[in-house]
Write a protein that holds these residues in place. Sequence first.
Motif, PDB file in Angstrom:
ATOM      1  N   VAL A 163       0.853  -1.193   0.000  1.00 16.26           N
ATOM      2  CA  VAL A 163       0.000   0.000   0.000  1.00 16.26           C
ATOM      3  C   VAL A 163       0.887   1.242   0.000  1.00 16.26           C
ATOM      4  N   ALA A 164       0.474   2.284  -0.733  1.00 21.67           N
ATOM      5  CA  ALA A 164       1.201   3.560  -0.752  1.00 21.67           C
ATOM      6  C   ALA A 164       0.284   4.656  -0.228  1.00 21.67           C
ATOM      7  N   THR A 165       0.690   5.313   0.860  1.00 15.86           N
ATOM      8  CA  THR A 165      -0.118   6.357   1.487  1.00 15.86           C
ATOM      9  C   THR A 165       0.640   7.669   1.478  1.00 15.86           C
ATOM     10  N   HIS A 166      -0.059   8.744   1.107  1.00 14.93           N
ATOM     11  CA  HIS A 166       0.542  10.069   1.073  1.00 14.93           C
ATOM     12  C   HIS A 166      -0.375  11.055   1.793  1.00 14.93           C
ATOM     13  N   TYR A 167       0.231  12.006   2.505  1.00 17.23           N
ATOM     14  CA  TYR A 167      -0.502  13.016   3.262  1.00 17.23           C
ATOM     15  C   TYR A 167      -0.089  14.398   2.773  1.00 17.23           C
ATOM     16  N   ALA A 168      -1.069  15.293   2.542  1.00 18.78           N
ATOM     17  CA  ALA A 168      -0.732  16.611   1.995  1.00 18.78           C
ATOM     18  C   ALA A 168      -1.676  17.672   2.524  1.00 18.78           C
ATOM     19  N   ASP A 169      -1.205  18.920   2.465  1.00 20.55           N
ATOM     20  CA  ASP A 169      -1.984  20.113   2.826  1.00 20.55           C
ATOM     21  C   ASP A 169      -2.454  20.076   4.281  1.00 20.55           C
ATOM     22  N   PRO A 170      -1.540  19.894   5.244  1.00 21.83           N
ATOM     23  CA  PRO A 170      -1.958  19.785   6.642  1.00 21.83           C
ATOM     24  C   PRO A 170      -2.369  21.126   7.244  1.00 21.83           C
ATOM     25  N   ILE A 171      -3.391  21.085   8.096  1.00 18.32           N
ATOM     26  CA  ILE A 171      -3.814  22.230   8.893  1.00 18.32           C
ATOM     27  C   ILE A 171      -4.043  21.748  10.322  1.00 18.32           C
ATOM     28  N   LEU A 172      -4.088  22.668  11.244  1.00 14.52           N
ATOM     29  CA  LEU A 172      -4.390  22.314  12.628  1.00 14.52           C
ATOM     30  C   LEU A 172      -5.894  22.143  12.773  1.00 14.52           C
ATOM     31  N   GLY A 173      -6.325  21.020  13.332  1.00 12.77           N
ATOM     32  CA  GLY A 173      -7.750  20.785  13.541  1.00 12.77           C
ATOM     33  C   GLY A 173      -8.333  21.744  14.560  1.00 12.77           C
ATOM     34  N   PRO A 174      -9.663  21.888  14.584  1.00 18.08           N
ATOM     35  CA  PRO A 174     -10.291  22.887  15.465  1.00 18.08           C
ATOM     36  C   PRO A 174     -10.055  22.643  16.953  1.00 18.08           C
ATOM     37  N   SER A 175      -9.802  21.394  17.352  1.00 12.66           N
ATOM     38  CA  SER A 175      -9.556  21.124  18.775  1.00 12.66           C
ATOM     39  C   SER A 175      -8.130  21.421  19.192  1.00 12.66           C
ATOM     40  N   GLY A 176      -7.237  21.554  18.220  1.00 12.07           N
ATOM     41  CA  GLY A 176      -5.829  21.769  18.522  1.00 12.07           C
ATOM     42  C   GLY A 176      -5.090  20.504  18.884  1.00 12.07           C
ATOM     43  N   THR A 177      -5.772  19.362  18.881  1.00 11.52           N
ATOM     44  CA  THR A 177      -5.153  18.092  19.253  1.00 11.52           C
ATOM     45  C   THR A 177      -4.930  17.185  18.046  1.00 11.52           C
ATOM     46  N   GLU A 178      -5.336  17.640  16.862  1.00 12.64           N
ATOM     47  CA  GLU A 178      -5.216  16.832  15.653  1.00 12.64           C
ATOM     48  C   GLU A 178      -4.685  17.702  14.514  1.00 12.64           C
ATOM     49  N   VAL A 179      -4.057  17.062  13.546  1.00 13.85           N
ATOM     50  CA  VAL A 179      -3.744  17.716  12.279  1.00 13.85           C
ATOM     51  C   VAL A 179      -4.658  17.098  11.236  1.00 13.85           C
ATOM     52  N   TRP A 180      -5.306  17.966  10.442  1.00 11.58           N
ATOM     53  CA  TRP A 180      -6.213  17.515   9.385  1.00 11.58           C
ATOM     54  C   TRP A 180      -5.510  17.700   8.041  1.00 11.58           C
ATOM     55  N   CYS A 181      -5.720  16.760   7.125  1.00 17.02           N
ATOM     56  CA  CYS A 181      -5.058  16.820   5.834  1.00 17.02           C
ATOM     57  C   CYS A 181      -5.765  15.917   4.836  1.00 17.02           C
ATOM     58  N   VAL A 182      -5.306  15.934   3.591  1.00 11.81           N
ATOM     59  CA  VAL A 182      -5.798  15.020   2.560  1.00 11.81           C
ATOM     60  C   VAL A 182      -4.920  13.773   2.586  1.00 11.81           C
ATOM     61  N   ARG A 183      -5.560  12.628   2.766  1.00  6.78           N
ATOM     62  CA  ARG A 183      -4.849  11.343   2.721  1.00  6.78           C
ATOM     63  C   ARG A 183      -5.178  10.636   1.412  1.00  6.78           C
ATOM     64  N   GLU A 184      -4.141  10.217   0.715  1.00  7.61           N
ATOM     65  CA  GLU A 184      -4.274   9.475  -0.532  1.00  7.61           C
ATOM     66  C   GLU A 184      -3.751   8.063  -0.306  1.00  7.61           C
ATOM     67  N   VAL A 185      -4.564   7.057  -0.623  1.00  5.15           N
ATOM     68  CA  VAL A 185      -4.176   5.662  -0.413  1.00  5.15           C
ATOM     69  C   VAL A 185      -4.323   4.909  -1.727  1.00  5.15           C
ATOM     70  N   THR A 186      -3.256   4.244  -2.151  1.00  8.43           N
ATOM     71  CA  THR A 186      -3.288   3.414  -3.354  1.00  8.43           C
ATOM     72  C   THR A 186      -2.928   1.987  -2.965  1.00  8.43           C
ATOM     73  N   ARG A 187      -3.860   1.075  -3.201  1.00  2.00           N
ATOM     74  CA  ARG A 187      -3.582  -0.331  -2.893  1.00  2.00           C
ATOM     75  C   ARG A 187      -2.772  -0.952  -4.030  1.00  2.00           C
ATOM     76  N   PRO A 188      -2.082  -2.050  -3.759  1.00  2.00           N
ATOM     77  CA  PRO A 188      -1.228  -2.654  -4.787  1.00  2.00           C
ATOM     78  C   PRO A 188      -2.043  -3.373  -5.859  1.00  2.00           C
ATOM     79  N   ILE A 189      -1.394  -3.638  -6.986  1.00  4.39           N
ATOM     80  CA  ILE A 189      -2.012  -4.421  -8.052  1.00  4.39           C
ATOM     81  C   ILE A 189      -2.169  -5.868  -7.568  1.00  4.39           C
ATOM     82  N   THR A 190      -3.370  -6.402  -7.753  1.00  6.50           N
ATOM     83  CA  THR A 190      -3.639  -7.760  -7.261  1.00  6.50           C
ATOM     84  C   THR A 190      -3.642  -8.806  -8.355  1.00  6.50           C
ATOM     85  N   GLY A 191      -3.613  -8.376  -9.623  1.00  8.24           N
ATOM     86  CA  GLY A 191      -3.604  -9.353 -10.698  1.00  8.24           C
ATOM     87  C   GLY A 191      -3.872  -8.702 -12.031  1.00  8.24           C
TER      88      GLY A 191
END
Length: 683
Positions: A128-156
């Motif tokens: 699996v290939a995961t990428h995270y981009a465009d992070p911001i601080l979440g409204p609670s201040g305890t999390e970072v919010w961002c765009v997560r991109e997930v690509t699963r591997p070729i299965t056949g």
Amino acid sequence: MTAPYGEWPSPISAESAAAASGGVSYPSIVSGEVWWCSSDPRTATVRLLRCRPGRATSEVLGPEWSVRNRSLGYGGRSYLVTTGAQSHLLVFTNQHDQRMYRVEVGRLDEGTETAVPRPLTPADAGGVATHYADPILGPSGTEVWCVREVTRPITGPGDEDPAPRTSRQIVAIPLDGSAAADPDAVRVVATSHHFLSGVRVSPDGRRLAWVGWDHPSMPWDGTELMVADLVDGVATGATSVLGGREVSVPQAEWADSDTLYAMADPDGWWNLHRLRLDSGGAPAECVLPMRRECAGPLWRVGPTWFAVTEVGVVLRHGVGAQQLAVWDPATGALRDLAPGWTEFGSDLRASVPGEAGPAVVVIAGSADRGSTVLHVPLPAAPEQPAADPVACTAASHQDLRPWNPAGQRRVARGADGREVHYVYYPPTNPGAVGPAGVAPPLLVHAHGGPTSSTDAGPDIEFGFFCSRGFAVASVDYGGSTGYGREYRNRLRRNWGIVDVSDCVAVARELAAQGMADPARTAVRGGSAGGWTALACLAASEVFCAGAVYYPISDPLTWSGGATHDFESQYVRSLVGDLPADLEHYRRVSPLANADRIRSPLVLLQGADDFICKPDQAQRIVDAVAARGLWHRYLIFDGEGHGFRKESSVAASLRAEAELYSHAMGITVDPSSTDRTREGTPQP
């Protein structure tokens, strides 16, 4: 001295040009400190730097870290820095494993050592290939919010297309590090489209805004601005408030908890719009209409062309050349902020409201100044003067400035009298001139994208050639951005036709004006520009040679699993739909017309390129080699789409010099004639 064009002695060697080929990106400003990313061609990594304006630069992380993600294939904003009571909080993506990390960084001038970064996200497993981009601080201040991109591997077999294997979500990542060992601790905040960008929380934390789009649209064709209520940290009731088919919204920012500003082009130009979400569904209002572009194409996750500040909206605007200005919503006045600077990137950021000395930072340049991180103070009130901008980095390759040409924006006339914009770089060398009555050789450069543009700032690779007596014309052919949607749409289903015609028009006009030798005119380009270079060689007899970098050579085999998810259906708008337009595909394909290529060429390719895979170049090589055509093919291990290593850039320039020497009957020496630059004392 008088010397043949192309043979002038120059201090810009292939190696020194390669050493200066890095760039800067993603500036931020926090507590009076300016931060940015800087690519390093010596190590092929991205360093994170900072300074106070006008002071020395320092590196934030050690050499083992590289701040870069691979979202969309081209990356996205890769770090977030916020200030706390004692130190800064830095969250970033590490290039080497694509995990997100956090670290506390002491403020400048306090002598505090930076702690060791610790991971916030889990390591990928099972292909699996995961990428995270465009992070911001979440409204609670305890999390970072961002765009997560997930690509699963070729299965056949039949699973090669990356689009069905790829998903994107807006997620919340705990800042306590709990998700590093527990993937379930990463919480999904919102989903909508296949592609996502620009995650923004309203000031009161009640709403979330973002931009999304789906195949087969590209983001400059049509996107949607989404707004949702946040309930217990999850987006609910998501609604499209602007955009759609044939309306592109590349960026939106909150003005207050009920008001959004957005760039959109329903009238054919990316202009500033305002949406009042408490007005009962009233449509977006274009508050600054002009026949000038105020944004650009969304090639990465999270680019920013404007910022909402305490004194107004800061934005860039122009046709080709740009200005940086602040717009006052109360009066409608537009005030220039950086006179003399004409090239602005897609990374404009503002200081935090309430900090002393409101300011913005942006990547900027001009015809005679290379790209730099520019700190631009804002006037405290409309009637007050603003302080002068301060360059936080030395403009690139300033020591070679006398040999590096200043770009000149020009307009040629193409087919049917249409305008073709381009930037002309004349032969430039303080110690050499060409023979009287002789025109210089010309390199016509086609930029990548193709939905992109060229700027008029100094370019060290162009300087390598211009300092030897070449002229360079970098063409914003039809389909380029910066000139409105009508200009951009010229390339629709005309790729390989309009771009070729416009490059030919520029070459012929310069020859007619005595500014270029028609017998010694070559074409060069990379990626989609490599396609155009190949198409120019196959479809015209104007060009005596071609330098082709990591090209697309055949639209029939550049889609789906043959490229990456982001561009996997791009050819539908550029060429047409299959099978209905099969014959048109064959007419414009450089590979299908490779037998018409009569001029020598070099092809330069990254072995690890997953956007334009090596087979695209290899097929052209095989076709011309079978006919005995002079060519060179260099493939670079460890390089992807666009060369990052100093050695690869230098070898490519040397290969181009060999090509032009062969094709033009001159001796283009890629070494430096100033031995002090090579570390050897002059005799």
